[in-house]
Scaffold this motif. Structure first.
Motif, mmCIF file in Angstrom:
data_model
loop_
_atom_site.group_PDB
_atom_site.id
_atom_site.type_symbol
_atom_site.label_atom_id
_atom_site.label_comp_id
_atom_site.label_asym_id
_atom_site.label_seq_id
_atom_site.Cartn_x
_atom_site.Cartn_y
_atom_site.Cartn_z
ATOM 1 N N GLU A 142 4.957 21.436 -9.894
ATOM 2 C CA GLU A 142 6.199 22.199 -9.994
ATOM 3 C C GLU A 142 6.018 23.362 -10.959
ATOM 4 N N PRO A 143 6.853 24.413 -10.860
ATOM 5 C CA PRO A 143 6.723 25.598 -11.707
ATOM 6 C C PRO A 143 6.795 25.318 -13.216
ATOM 7 N N ASP A 144 7.386 24.188 -13.620
ATOM 8 C CA ASP A 144 7.468 23.888 -15.061
ATOM 9 C C ASP A 144 6.111 23.585 -15.681
ATOM 10 N N GLY A 145 5.067 23.374 -14.843
ATOM 11 C CA GLY A 145 3.725 23.111 -15.343
ATOM 12 C C GLY A 145 3.530 21.716 -15.913
ATOM 13 N N LYS A 146 4.511 20.844 -15.751
ATOM 14 C CA LYS A 146 4.434 19.491 -16.297
ATOM 15 C C LYS A 146 4.692 18.412 -15.253
ATOM 16 N N THR A 147 5.162 18.816 -14.071
ATOM 17 C CA THR A 147 5.650 17.854 -13.084
ATOM 18 C C THR A 147 4.841 17.907 -11.791
ATOM 19 N N ILE A 148 4.526 16.714 -11.276
ATOM 20 C CA ILE A 148 3.943 16.553 -9.944
ATOM 21 C C ILE A 148 5.040 15.923 -9.086
ATOM 22 N N SER A 149 5.278 16.483 -7.915
ATOM 23 C CA SER A 149 6.258 15.901 -6.995
ATOM 24 C C SER A 149 5.634 15.787 -5.620
ATOM 25 N N GLY A 150 6.262 14.976 -4.780
ATOM 26 C CA GLY A 150 5.753 14.836 -3.429
ATOM 27 C C GLY A 150 6.442 13.719 -2.682
ATOM 28 N N ASN A 151 5.878 13.403 -1.541
ATOM 29 C CA ASN A 151 6.408 12.373 -0.654
ATOM 30 C C ASN A 151 5.391 11.255 -0.520
ATOM 31 N N GLY A 190 9.282 11.464 -4.783
ATOM 32 C CA GLY A 190 9.103 11.156 -6.194
ATOM 33 C C GLY A 190 8.693 12.351 -7.020
ATOM 34 N N ALA A 191 8.858 12.190 -8.322
ATOM 35 C CA ALA A 191 8.430 13.212 -9.280
ATOM 36 C C ALA A 191 8.040 12.519 -10.580
ATOM 37 N N LYS A 242 0.853 -1.193 0.000
ATOM 38 C CA LYS A 242 0.000 0.000 0.000
ATOM 39 C C LYS A 242 0.885 1.238 0.000
ATOM 40 N N ILE A 243 0.591 2.162 -0.906
ATOM 41 C CA ILE A 243 1.334 3.423 -0.976
ATOM 42 C C ILE A 243 0.397 4.559 -0.597
ATOM 43 N N SER A 244 0.888 5.458 0.246
ATOM 44 C CA SER A 244 0.160 6.685 0.601
ATOM 45 C C SER A 244 1.004 7.861 0.161
ATOM 46 N N PHE A 245 0.367 8.839 -0.476
ATOM 47 C CA PHE A 245 1.064 10.017 -0.978
ATOM 48 C C PHE A 245 0.731 11.236 -0.138
ATOM 49 N N THR A 246 1.730 12.105 0.075
ATOM 50 C CA THR A 246 1.534 13.342 0.827
ATOM 51 C C THR A 246 2.286 14.476 0.135
ATOM 52 N N ASN A 247 1.901 15.686 0.458
ATOM 53 C CA ASN A 247 2.584 16.889 -0.035
ATOM 54 C C ASN A 247 2.734 16.918 -1.552
ATOM 55 N N LEU A 248 1.721 16.428 -2.270
ATOM 56 C CA LEU A 248 1.781 16.448 -3.729
ATOM 57 C C LEU A 248 1.592 17.880 -4.222
#
Length: 110
Positions: A56-65, A78-79, A47-53
């Motif tokens: 990014e300023p480039d308008g193409k990238t999602i990052s988080g923990n 990850g990104a 099971k994976i839980s994502f936080t702080n998604l």
């Protein structure tokens, strides 16, 4: 502002413990990203839980923990960078190191 990467996606991972296709679904949940995953091989039941998604300023990238049940108490970083119907991704995991997601593409569902 439109959310980045909404929809269903698939890509390949190659680890000692799991090789194959990872699938995930990105949804807008009241202005926040919600990600559901389907992992291959020995990670199938993890099971994976994502936080702080965040976008990014480039308008193409999602990052988080995140966290994964097979590494309790350890954080993932990850990104994912999207281009229309393709993406590239990288996750940094303790013990395992960098996990590259290759051949990323949009799928209809999973």
């Amino acid at each position: 502002m439109a959310k980045i990467g909404l929809g269903c996606w698939a890509g390949k991972i190659s680890l000692r413990i799991a090789r194959g296709e990872v699938k995930f679904k990105i949804e807008d949940d009241n202005g926040e990203y919600k990600i559901t995953t389907d992992l291959p091989g020995a990670l199938k039941s993890a099971k994976i839980s994502f936080t702080n998604l965040k976008e990014e300023p480039d308008g193409k990238t999602i990052s988080g923990n995140g966290t994964i049940s097979v590494l309790p108490g350890r954080k993932l970083e990850g990104a994912f960078t999207f281009e229309e119907n393709t993406f590239i991704g990288e996750i940094k995991a303790p013990v395992v190191g960098k996990i590259k997601i290759t051949d990323g593409h949009r799928i209809d569902s999973f």
